[in-house]
Design a protein around this motif. Structure first.
Motif, PDB file in Angstrom:
ATOM      1  N   SER A 139      82.712  34.206 -20.241  1.00  0.00           N
ATOM      2  CA  SER A 139      82.179  33.017 -19.598  1.00  0.00           C
ATOM      3  C   SER A 139      80.942  32.477 -20.300  1.00  0.00           C
ATOM      4  CB  SER A 139      81.855  33.330 -18.136  1.00  0.00           C
ATOM      5  OG  SER A 139      81.154  32.282 -17.536  1.00  0.00           O
ATOM      6  N   ASP A 159      88.277  32.843 -11.985  1.00  0.00           N
ATOM      7  CA  ASP A 159      88.049  32.309 -13.325  1.00  0.00           C
ATOM      8  C   ASP A 159      87.293  30.997 -13.323  1.00  0.00           C
ATOM      9  OD1 ASP A 159      89.945  30.654 -12.290  1.00  0.00           O
ATOM     10  OD2 ASP A 159      91.409  30.939 -13.883  1.00  0.00           O
ATOM     11  N   THR A 168      81.438  38.176 -11.084  1.00  0.00           N
ATOM     12  CA  THR A 168      81.015  38.209 -12.481  1.00  0.00           C
ATOM     13  C   THR A 168      80.306  39.520 -12.810  1.00  0.00           C
ATOM     14  OG1 THR A 168      78.896  37.193 -11.958  1.00  0.00           O
ATOM     15  CG2 THR A 168      80.701  35.710 -12.559  1.00  0.00           C
ATOM     16  N   TRP A 204      74.902  35.700 -13.493  1.00  0.00           N
ATOM     17  CA  TRP A 204      75.499  35.112 -14.687  1.00  0.00           C
ATOM     18  C   TRP A 204      74.487  34.191 -15.381  1.00  0.00           C
ATOM     19  CZ3 TRP A 204      77.260  33.428  -9.801  1.00  0.00           C
ATOM     20  CH2 TRP A 204      77.074  32.082  -9.487  1.00  0.00           C
TER      21      TRP A 204
END
Length: 343
Positions: A139, A159, A168, A204
């Motif tokens: 990602s 996703d 994540t 993330w």
């Protein structure tokens, strides 16, 4: 007509039909191959040498998205002529970033049954220094300004950041020692001045400060997202601001570019680009009004680069970081840019 004659006619018909079918398949394959070699009007790409060091006048290294044999390869153009012919390296990446001669490249490893993924550390000549298996779909990726630290985020479930069911994993690597922090979920979380514990915590979009100790990232929990400031020495993250995703720290360390969920926008296209002043907490909406699902890159202290969907998968744009001006197309069929030697 005798039985033997009927059989011969039937055999000839079958052979003729098979020949026509084979020719049709070959023609379709040739047409597909021509399409893959170059889409009309697409950028020119040729094989050559690409390095993670600036040349005269600076260069941009990026993931080439143009159709053809060099699609997904790290490629290079002069920074002052982004529309020039591209030099492709032969190294394929799904996500990429680099700094100070060190690159991180997230790759697909194609298997007989299913694909897997790995994170590859590259030197300044794009040679592999080390690689690590990753447990999900790539990602985000970033390298610290010194080149010492690298990070990547993968989807381990779901996703898309627009999907509320995703999960994540954000990893940090010391490229000199090979020491891994497999997941930032190991860190202690301080939210609003108090220790915070929850099973649904996700991280993330890590972005590093220049000291190779501190970083910023997105923390998500209970349906909300926060900008957190992390400390690798104390293994702690502390909330700074809410509704921040995919942060990117400015070169001078004073501002964060990020994508923000804006109320009233479609659920599958909820983001707008903003810049946060870390000292004052003031948010500035940027002139880009389209949905940006990317971790923007600071070209310098005044300009951001980012990707939007395009005819070849993605195109790159720039916009001023102070809210003025208007978006400008940087290059078509490109993703994950890095500016080298332009400072």
């Amino acid at each position: 007509m005798t039985t033997r004659a009927r059989v011969l006619v039937l055999v000839c018909t079958i052979v003729l039909l098979a020949a026509v079918a084979t020719a049709s398949v070959l023609h379709a394959a040739a047409r597909s191959e021509r399409k893959d070699r170059a889409r009309p009007g697409g950028p020119g790409v040729s094989a050559g040498r690409v390095a993670l060091v600036g040349g005269g006048g600076g260069r941009i290294v990026f993931r080439n998205m143009a159709w053809g044999p060099h699609r997904d390869e790290l490629s290079s153009v002069p920074a002052d002529r982004p529309g020039a012919g591209r030099t492709a390296s032969g190294v394929r990446c799904l996500r990429f970033h680099a700094a100070a001669g060190t690159g991180i490249c997230l790759q697909a490893v194609h298997g007989a049954v299913q694909d897997s993924y790995r994170a590859v550390v590259l030197d300044s000549r794009l040679h592999v220094r080390a690689h690590y298996a990753v447990g999900g779909v790539p990602s985000r990726a970033r390298v610290s300004p010194s080149g010492r630290l690298a990070t990547w985020t993968v989807f381990v479930d779901g996703d898309s950041y627009a999907n509320s069911t995703f999960s994540t994993r954000a990893t940090v690597l010391d490229t000199r020692t090979g020491k891994l922090i497999p997941s930032l979920e190991e860190f202690r979380v301080v939210r609003d001045g108090r220790p915070y514990h929850a099973a649904d915590v996700n991280f993330w979009g890590v972005t590093f400060a220049a000291d190779d100790r501190h970083f910023y990232a997105t923390l998500a929990t209970q349906g909300r997202t926060y900008l957190v400031r992390g400390d690798l020495a104390t293994r702690t993250v502390t909330t700074v601001h809410d509704n921040v995703e995919c942060p990117s720290l400015s070169p001078d360390g004073t501002r964060i570019a990020f994508k923000k969920r804006v109320k009233g926008l479609p659920a599958d296209a909820p983001w707008r680009l903003y810049v946060l002043d870390l000292r004052t907490g003031r948010e500035t909406a940027l002139a880009e009004t389209r949905n940006v699902d990317d971790q923007a890159l600071w070209r310098d202290d005044s300009t951001l680069a980012y990707a939007l969907p395009g005819d070849y998968g993605a195109d790159l744009y720039t916009v001023p970081a102070d809210g003025s001006g208007a978006p400008r197309l940087l290059m078509k069929a490109a993703l994950a840019p890095v500016y080298l030697g332009t400072g």
